[in-house]
Design an enzyme around this catalytic site. Sequence first.
Site, short mmCIF file in Angstrom:
data_model
loop_
_atom_site.label_atom_id
_atom_site.label_comp_id
_atom_site.label_asym_id
_atom_site.label_seq_id
_atom_site.Cartn_x
_atom_site.Cartn_y
_atom_site.Cartn_z
N THR A 140 0.87 -1.19 0.00
CA THR A 140 0.00 0.00 0.00
C THR A 140 0.91 1.24 0.00
O THR A 140 1.36 1.65 -1.06
CB THR A 140 -0.96 0.01 1.21
OG1 THR A 140 -0.21 -0.17 2.41
CG2 THR A 140 -1.99 -1.09 1.09
N LYS B 185 3.97 -6.95 4.08
CA LYS B 185 3.70 -5.57 3.72
C LYS B 185 3.26 -4.81 4.96
O LYS B 185 2.73 -5.41 5.91
CB LYS B 185 2.66 -5.46 2.62
CG LYS B 185 1.23 -5.85 2.95
CD LYS B 185 0.38 -4.89 3.76
CE LYS B 185 0.43 -3.47 3.27
NZ LYS B 185 -0.50 -2.65 4.15
N THR C 44 0.48 -3.51 11.18
CA THR C 44 -0.58 -3.47 10.18
C THR C 44 -0.04 -4.05 9.01
O THR C 44 0.65 -3.38 8.27
CB THR C 44 -0.84 -2.11 9.68
OG1 THR C 44 -1.41 -1.47 10.70
CG2 THR C 44 -1.78 -2.11 8.52
N GLU D 77 6.20 4.67 7.47
CA GLU D 77 5.84 6.00 6.98
C GLU D 77 6.63 7.12 7.66
O GLU D 77 6.49 7.35 8.85
CB GLU D 77 4.34 6.22 7.16
CG GLU D 77 3.52 5.35 6.22
CD GLU D 77 2.05 5.29 6.59
OE1 GLU D 77 1.69 5.77 7.67
OE2 GLU D 77 1.28 4.74 5.78
N ASN E 48 0.18 10.83 6.35
CA ASN E 48 -1.06 10.37 6.95
C ASN E 48 -2.15 11.42 7.01
O ASN E 48 -3.30 11.11 7.34
CB ASN E 48 -0.79 9.78 8.33
CG ASN E 48 -0.15 8.42 8.19
OD1 ASN E 48 -0.74 7.53 7.61
ND2 ASN E 48 1.06 8.29 8.69
N SER F 256 -6.48 6.13 4.49
CA SER F 256 -6.18 4.70 4.60
C SER F 256 -6.95 4.08 5.75
O SER F 256 -7.33 4.76 6.67
CB SER F 256 -4.70 4.48 4.81
OG SER F 256 -4.31 4.95 6.08
#
Lengths: 385, 385
Positions: free
Chosen positions: B147, B170, B181, B261, B380, B385
């Site tokens: 993602t 992932k 996650t 991230e 974010n 998401s």
Amino acid sequence: MTVTGPQGFRAAGVAAGIKAGALDLALVVNDGPLDVAAGVFTRNVIKAAPVLWSQEVLKQQRLKAVVLNSGGANAATGPLGFQDTHATAEKVAEVLEAGAIEVAVCSTGLIGERLPMDAVLSGVDIAAKALEASEAASLNAATAVMTTDSKPKQAFKAHRDGWSVGGFAKGAGMLAPNLATMLSVLTTDAVVTKDALDSALRAATKVTFDRLDVDGGTSTNDTVLVLASGASGVEPSDADLVAMLTEVSHDLVMQLRADSEGATKEVDLTVKGARSEADAVAVGRTVAEDNLVKTALFGSDPNWGRIAMALGRAQAHIAPETLSIAINGATLFANGTTAQDRSEADLTGRHIDIVIDLGVGEHEATIFTTDLSHGYVEENSAYSS
Amino acid sequence: MTVTGPQGFRAAGVAAGIKAGALDLALVVNDGPLDVAAGVFTRNVIKAAPVLWSQEVLKQQRLKAVVLNSGGANAATGPLGFQDTHATAEKVAEVLEAGAIEVAVCSTGLIGERLPMDAVLSGVDIAAKALEASEAASLNAATAVMTTDSKPKQAFKAHRDGWSVGGFAKGAGMLAPNLATMLSVLTTDAVVTKDALDSALRAATKVTFDRLDVDGGTSTNDTVLVLASGASGVEPSDADLVAMLTEVSHDLVMQLRADSEGATKEVDLTVKGARSEADAVAVGRTVAEDNLVKTALFGSDPNWGRIAMALGRAQAHIAPETLSIAINGATLFANGTTAQDRSEADLTGRHIDIVIDLGVGEHEATIFTTDLSHGYVEENSAYSS
């Protein structure tokens, strides 16, 4: 007038030289006739020296004065740091002709550094001479406790029966989950008993200071004190005392949230339909502390999926099939599945209302929080606190 | 070769049209002779449809295949979302001539949207035709589940006794605290029993995937699956199986952290001297999730005071007077008071080691985390998401 709004109080805020060129030491004195007091403190296991001292002092529920400083938290400073706090209380007692055990101490600033005690002790002398019941003195005291706060926070409320509550607070980060990082001194001229004041303070902070959660940080120094002078001669009902303390505390909490580090959104996060109030608070805090929720709010994105994700890890009774989520009045998720399109929720304004209905009970609670912005990261990666 | 590195596996990653112009559907098939499998899943109460389905499937501890998609989490989609997952498993079963109950399903992407089932089902046909044991097929599968990941994550380890473990993962955000996650499929050609594989997976994930905590978010979709083909004919000891699964999982976790991230720092946060391993994990997670700690790390600021503040609210046995904190080898706080000056800790590099010694017991644990950067906020607040 705020902290000196109620009769029987004087205050001062002075530049003691703890911080270069700024007001950094405040003194609040209760001139009576009563000297009843109550306090609530951080639940962090790592407690700063002034918290350890003031907790001892408050066991008597009597206070003549509170001395507060910014420019250093005096936390994680060991036995020598505790001696510094004790010496500060002794100094205030000396100038006020009181006992050290009648003097609470509050500190805020960088953790892990000793205070410059020469500056603190000479500052107490300067502050004692500056004590006044004036509006200017109140403002100086509220200003002297600021750290990353951009403005002083003061509140005052007069009761129609002739008594009042006032106070100030500071705090801009490390705000949660039990008391913000935060110092606050409240005053009242009501005639109250120790037990009534203690109960009222706990009831008021439980739904105000305890429900402010900006970043999940619980400071080493959190303290809320209330001093009662009895100077109005009026003895309010317990219910009125709780209501007034709650109102003034709520006012201060709204100011703390609005001025918290980097906040671009002020968010009321209400959890209802919970099995218990504790469940509602647990869910609200878990969502309020979730960085994916907070960054979505910063982006004005009504991303209820992140809210659902976040609350799913709360320690509370949650049933996916009865869960609903509304943002700014638009129900986006109802009874476990999607409802209105997310575009129905307009998050462009500064104030955001989120209502999570767990659908499993009758209890509710509101957590006061903010978004997570570039400003927060900037301020906290550059400022050693 | 990674997920197809062990003998007896084929994989494919194709562009099914769920996301525009990208690989978005992966298939991993176990050709046996064994079909033993085990899985661990998110502990979030709000579980996505594919998690609910795969948990049921894994009760038999047998798997013929796993189908995975990016472009949609199929979470918070209600009974219709569950039907979509079921239909996907049925389709895979049909093309592989297996039973739907032998097919696990994993999904990742936006929460709260239905999947485009035409694309998913035709994608299964395309993927079935593309199945290969090649390195290219493994890479395509690892790529199709991405993602916000910037690169695919694969790992492989061969045992000297002639068997191996491979896999992909992932995940880039919503990483914590029980499983990142995160979707991961591991494969092995070892000959194993259901019980041995299940125990080994739980032991391996406990110290790897379960200890990655980037932002405290626990996804609705977290899944780690392991499939055993037995094709090597070698039956390893339980200890060797745990060690190999742990090593491959650790490799994947390090890749997840490095690519998470906005991360500019990769932080190993070790808590030792704890009364229990659970205490060590609780303290580590509380510090790893604290935004004031994370922003200080982003600023390369060895601000141990914030670490002391953060850990003081952990649910664990902590005694301020026995607490010590070291950052990158420099002990800045020892036995409850300041030690070396904070300037002794150099945090300019990407890797940071924090060691918190609680000094009250013999247990320890390491949490793998990152800093909190502008990049995290940017990604974010802009990405739904």
